[in-house]
Design a protein around this motif. Structure first.
Motif, PDB file in Angstrom:
ATOM      1  N   LEU A  45       0.816  -1.210   0.000  1.00 32.16           N
ATOM      2  CA  LEU A  45       0.000   0.000   0.000  1.00 32.16           C
ATOM      3  C   LEU A  45       0.854   1.266   0.000  1.00 32.16           C
ATOM      4  O   LEU A  45       0.451   2.283  -0.561  1.00 32.16           O
ATOM      5  CB  LEU A  45      -0.970   0.004   1.187  1.00 32.16           C
ATOM      6  CG  LEU A  45      -2.164  -0.927   1.013  1.00 32.16           C
ATOM      7  CD1 LEU A  45      -3.079  -0.853   2.226  1.00 32.16           C
ATOM      8  CD2 LEU A  45      -2.958  -0.578  -0.236  1.00 32.16           C
ATOM      9  N   VAL A  46       2.024   1.211   0.621  1.00 26.37           N
ATOM     10  CA  VAL A  46       2.897   2.390   0.569  1.00 26.37           C
ATOM     11  C   VAL A  46       3.325   2.637  -0.877  1.00 26.37           C
ATOM     12  O   VAL A  46       3.242   3.752  -1.395  1.00 26.37           O
ATOM     13  CB  VAL A  46       4.123   2.203   1.490  1.00 26.37           C
ATOM     14  CG1 VAL A  46       5.194   3.244   1.173  1.00 26.37           C
ATOM     15  CG2 VAL A  46       3.705   2.316   2.955  1.00 26.37           C
ATOM     16  N   LEU A  47       3.739   1.549  -1.563  1.00 26.38           N
ATOM     17  CA  LEU A  47       4.240   1.717  -2.930  1.00 26.38           C
ATOM     18  C   LEU A  47       3.115   2.000  -3.930  1.00 26.38           C
ATOM     19  O   LEU A  47       3.274   2.806  -4.845  1.00 26.38           O
ATOM     20  CB  LEU A  47       4.989   0.447  -3.372  1.00 26.38           C
ATOM     21  CG  LEU A  47       6.336   0.219  -2.703  1.00 26.38           C
ATOM     22  CD1 LEU A  47       6.953  -1.078  -3.195  1.00 26.38           C
ATOM     23  CD2 LEU A  47       7.268   1.387  -2.996  1.00 26.38           C
ATOM     24  N   ALA A  48       1.975   1.339  -3.766  1.00 25.80           N
ATOM     25  CA  ALA A  48       0.930   1.432  -4.787  1.00 25.80           C
ATOM     26  C   ALA A  48      -0.139   2.463  -4.446  1.00 25.80           C
ATOM     27  O   ALA A  48      -1.035   2.709  -5.245  1.00 25.80           O
ATOM     28  CB  ALA A  48       0.278   0.058  -4.996  1.00 25.80           C
ATOM     29  N   TYR A  49      -0.082   3.049  -3.252  1.00 30.45           N
ATOM     30  CA  TYR A  49      -1.150   3.972  -2.883  1.00 30.45           C
ATOM     31  C   TYR A  49      -0.628   5.258  -2.247  1.00 30.45           C
ATOM     32  O   TYR A  49      -0.931   6.352  -2.726  1.00 30.45           O
ATOM     33  CB  TYR A  49      -2.133   3.268  -1.940  1.00 30.45           C
ATOM     34  CG  TYR A  49      -3.487   3.933  -1.880  1.00 30.45           C
ATOM     35  CD1 TYR A  49      -4.335   3.901  -2.975  1.00 30.45           C
ATOM     36  CD2 TYR A  49      -3.898   4.609  -0.748  1.00 30.45           C
ATOM     37  CE1 TYR A  49      -5.571   4.521  -2.945  1.00 30.45           C
ATOM     38  CE2 TYR A  49      -5.140   5.230  -0.708  1.00 30.45           C
ATOM     39  CZ  TYR A  49      -5.961   5.179  -1.810  1.00 30.45           C
ATOM     40  OH  TYR A  49      -7.174   5.803  -1.785  1.00 30.45           O
ATOM     41  N   ALA A  50       0.164   5.130  -1.176  1.00 33.72           N
ATOM     42  CA  ALA A  50       0.608   6.344  -0.471  1.00 33.72           C
ATOM     43  C   ALA A  50       1.586   7.143  -1.324  1.00 33.72           C
ATOM     44  O   ALA A  50       1.425   8.358  -1.500  1.00 33.72           O
ATOM     45  CB  ALA A  50       1.245   5.961   0.873  1.00 33.72           C
ATOM     46  N   TRP A  51       2.563   6.431  -1.897  1.00 36.41           N
ATOM     47  CA  TRP A  51       3.557   7.148  -2.706  1.00 36.41           C
ATOM     48  C   TRP A  51       2.895   7.819  -3.914  1.00 36.41           C
ATOM     49  O   TRP A  51       3.099   9.014  -4.136  1.00 36.41           O
ATOM     50  CB  TRP A  51       4.698   6.204  -3.111  1.00 36.41           C
ATOM     51  CG  TRP A  51       5.603   6.809  -4.109  1.00 36.41           C
ATOM     52  CD1 TRP A  51       6.549   7.774  -3.881  1.00 36.41           C
ATOM     53  CD2 TRP A  51       5.613   6.575  -5.522  1.00 36.41           C
ATOM     54  NE1 TRP A  51       7.145   8.133  -5.060  1.00 36.41           N
ATOM     55  CE2 TRP A  51       6.594   7.409  -6.075  1.00 36.41           C
ATOM     56  CE3 TRP A  51       4.880   5.722  -6.360  1.00 36.41           C
ATOM     57  CZ2 TRP A  51       6.864   7.427  -7.450  1.00 36.41           C
ATOM     58  CZ3 TRP A  51       5.152   5.733  -7.722  1.00 36.41           C
ATOM     59  CH2 TRP A  51       6.129   6.579  -8.252  1.00 36.41           C
ATOM     60  N   PRO A  52       2.088   7.109  -4.712  1.00 35.12           N
ATOM     61  CA  PRO A  52       1.453   7.814  -5.837  1.00 35.12           C
ATOM     62  C   PRO A  52       0.515   8.929  -5.397  1.00 35.12           C
ATOM     63  O   PRO A  52       0.352   9.918  -6.126  1.00 35.12           O
ATOM     64  CB  PRO A  52       0.696   6.715  -6.587  1.00 35.12           C
ATOM     65  CG  PRO A  52       0.707   5.534  -5.723  1.00 35.12           C
ATOM     66  CD  PRO A  52       1.822   5.656  -4.770  1.00 35.12           C
ATOM     67  N   PHE A  53      -0.089   8.797  -4.203  1.00 40.27           N
ATOM     68  CA  PHE A  53      -0.929   9.924  -3.772  1.00 40.27           C
ATOM     69  C   PHE A  53      -0.075  11.166  -3.558  1.00 40.27           C
ATOM     70  O   PHE A  53      -0.476  12.277  -3.947  1.00 40.27           O
ATOM     71  CB  PHE A  53      -1.707   9.580  -2.491  1.00 40.27           C
ATOM     72  CG  PHE A  53      -2.554  10.729  -2.027  1.00 40.27           C
ATOM     73  CD1 PHE A  53      -3.710  11.066  -2.720  1.00 40.27           C
ATOM     74  CD2 PHE A  53      -2.160  11.515  -0.952  1.00 40.27           C
ATOM     75  CE1 PHE A  53      -4.470  12.154  -2.325  1.00 40.27           C
ATOM     76  CE2 PHE A  53      -2.929  12.617  -0.558  1.00 40.27           C
ATOM     77  CZ  PHE A  53      -4.089  12.923  -1.257  1.00 40.27           C
ATOM     78  N   GLY A  81       2.494  11.791  -5.185  1.00 39.51           N
ATOM     79  CA  GLY A  81       2.757  12.248  -6.544  1.00 39.51           C
ATOM     80  C   GLY A  81       1.634  13.140  -7.063  1.00 39.51           C
ATOM     81  O   GLY A  81       1.883  14.152  -7.726  1.00 39.51           O
ATOM     82  N   VAL A  82       0.395  12.774  -6.745  1.00 41.54           N
ATOM     83  CA  VAL A  82      -0.750  13.592  -7.166  1.00 41.54           C
ATOM     84  C   VAL A  82      -0.687  14.954  -6.481  1.00 41.54           C
ATOM     85  O   VAL A  82      -0.933  15.998  -7.112  1.00 41.54           O
ATOM     86  CB  VAL A  82      -2.079  12.868  -6.850  1.00 41.54           C
ATOM     87  CG1 VAL A  82      -3.269  13.765  -7.127  1.00 41.54           C
ATOM     88  CG2 VAL A  82      -2.186  11.584  -7.655  1.00 41.54           C
TER      89      VAL A  82
END
Lengths: 277, 268
Positions: free
Chosen positions: A22-30, A32-33
């Motif tokens: 979830l850190v790699l696929a969700y928190a980090w890209p968030f 990025g947004v």
């Protein structure tokens, strides 16, 4: 406790995969947004300034809040009516109510929106029927406007409002209701002065769930609104895919998250989470 | 013993709501039987041509197979991740458990459109590194669906763990069972119903997912909901009505079977 060190190791090993995912696929890209919202097209606070000054964005925000408020009011009221029967009705009534709640709940949002198109469109069931009995000569415009959006969203959200209401009604002590009736209070009076106030936590929970859901709703407004009554989620989609303006789309997303987060914080301060489920 | 039952006013209101809930599901049936190529009511004759086009048009079949593949992979991934995480929480009760669970539940709470933008960012960034895994690939969609379904799987597994008697695990531990043995031979057999439910729910959620899928696919990874969406937005294809009728019948059958099973379990 025995072996605290290996316990900690075991916990870390078991919990790591999901947290890492979830850190790699969700928190980090968030993050990025969030970065997009400050850097595209130019670094700075320009996108947030545009949110405040752009009349189009503002009208979408106002429309979203208005639709969400109407949908919340209508769907919580409707859900209340059917939940009363689901929880307190006779055994047969309970089975029927459960069927009417769960079948739509498990059917996909697209099928349900399509069902409303089939009912409400110009050549749909309702217009065909009204014209065949000669009640109207020109078809009524029932979709591609705010009315269609409100109907479709209410339909989608009623089951979600039912669950917190049902748990509040189930935990209510029936003897209090019987006592009120036994002391001579009428059905109506018992309902309004005993039953409704005692399910307050369920009402707040249901209203909050429906309101938060409506704010970020995408599919139903996009189909039943037909591009004419755009809500926030569709605006984000249009900004990212049609008029490539990723920065503005990202900024609206960030504002939406902050707003929903603030609402949730308010909810948890007024109602203890346990009362909701 | 007297009971408090809803009165006539309540029953009439509930009936109206029930009609409102069922109406759009019933409305798709006549539309699916229209002989016309357009979305109209059948006048007179009925036709099954739209049901036939579901089988004959390869686009529908391809997207159904793709949705099944994505659903299976994403459900497997999210069930395994949710299971290991929940076992860690239950067996070791580490500090900050509440905060960690809260973090895991985020994709369920954050508005789906924001998650969609987030996953769009992720997959377009990854596309530069690997064409296999990024934007508009089936693996990318499966991974994005896992992000969205893993909170639901975690909640279900945590709930079934919370109903498990801790003493059987303590007994196993006292008798010298290792962490692996406790997890696989003591705990998992006792929560297998929860695990299966989590896997099924993850599959169903992925099968129906459209909000995120719209943001992360364009021409290659056309799942069934994505194909329905295209048919709904452009010119409305009555084949969608035929498909909807089939999906509704399947849903009703599954719910009926489930309610028969649970009734048997509660009344032996």
């Amino acid at each position: 406790m025995r072996g605290t060190l290996s316990d900690r190791m075991g916990a870390a090993l078991l919990m790591a995969p999901l947290l890492l995912f979830l850190v790699l696929a969700y928190a980090w890209p968030f993050l990025g947004v969030v970065k997009w919202s400050f850097t595209l097209p130019r670094p700075g606070l320009g996108q947030y300034g545009a949110l405040v000054s752009d009349p189009l964005v503002q009208s979408v925000f106002v429309r979203t809040l208005r639709i969400a408020a109407i949908v919340t009011l209508v769907s919580v009221t409707a859900a209340y009516a059917i939940t009363v029967v689901w929880v307190r009705g006779s055994p047969v009534q309970r089975v029927l109510a459960e069927f009417c709640i769960l079948v739509p709940f498990w059917i996909s949002v697209l099928t349900r929106a399509f069902g409303w198109v089939a009912l409400l469109s110009n050549r749909g069931l309702i217009n065909t029927w009204l014209q065949s009995i000669g009640f109207i000569s020109e078809p009524l415009t029932l979709v591609r406007n705010e009315f269609g959006v409100v109907v479709g969203m209410t339909h989608f959200l009623i089951p979600f409002a039912v669950f917190p209401l049902a748990s509040a009604m189930r935990s209510l002590d029936e003897r209090v209701l019987l006592a009120a009736r036994g002391l001579g209070s009428s059905r109506m009076r018992t309902f309004w002065t005993v039953f409704v106030p005692m399910t307050r936590s369920g009402i707040i929970g249901a209203a909050m769930i429906v309101f938060v859901f409506s704010l970020g709703f995408f599919v139903t407004p996009a189909i039943l609104g037909g591009g004419r009554s755009v809500m926030i989620a569709e605006l984000i989609y249009l900004r990212i895919f049609q008029s490539p303006d990723w920065g503005l789309g990202a900024a609206i997303s960030v504002v939406l998250v902050v707003f929903v987060g603030a609402l949730m914080a308010l909810l948890f301060r007024s109602v203890k989470p346990k009362q909701l489920v | 013993m007297p009971t408090y039952r809803p009165g006539p006013v309540s029953l009439v209101l509930a009936l109206l709501v029930a009609l409102f809930l069922l109406l759009p599901l019933l409305a798709v049936v006549p539309v699916s039987l229209t002989p016309s190529r357009m979305l109209t009511m059948p006048s007179g004759e009925l036709s099954l041509r739209h049901y036939r086009s579901l089988i004959e048009d390869p686009r529908w079949l391809d997207s159904i197979l793709l949705s099944i593949r994505i659903g299976v992979v994403s459900s497997a991934l999210s069930t395994v991740l949710a299971l290991t995480f929940s076992l860690g929480v239950w067996m070791f009760q580490p500090r900050f458990t509440a905060a960690l669970v809260g973090f895991v539940l985020l994709p369920m709470v954050v508005p789906p459109v924001v998650s969609a933008v987030t996953l769009y960012f992720l997959l377009t960034s990854v596309s530069g590194i690997s064409t296999f895994f990024g934007y508009d690939t089936w693996l990318g969609v499966a991974m994005a669906h896992s992000v969205m379904t893993v909170p639901f799987a975690t909640v279900l597994i945590l709930v079934s763990l919370s109903q498990l008697d801790r003493r059987i695990d303590l007994a196993a531990r006292g008798l010298g069972a290792s962490v692996w043995e406790r997890a696989t031979r003591i705990i998992m057999p006792n929560i297998k119903f929860g695990i299966v439910t989590a896997a099924l729910l993850s599959f169903v959620l992925s099968w129906e997912e459209i909000g995120v899928t719209l943001f992360i696919t364009s021409v290659n990874a056309i799942t069934l909901p994505r194909l329905m969406w295209m048919g709904l937005r452009d010119n409305i294809d009555p084949a969608i009505a035929a498909l909807s009728v089939i999906l509704i019948i399947v849903t009703v059958l599954v719910l009926a079977v489930r309610s028969v099973i649970t009734r048997r379990q509660t009344a032996p």
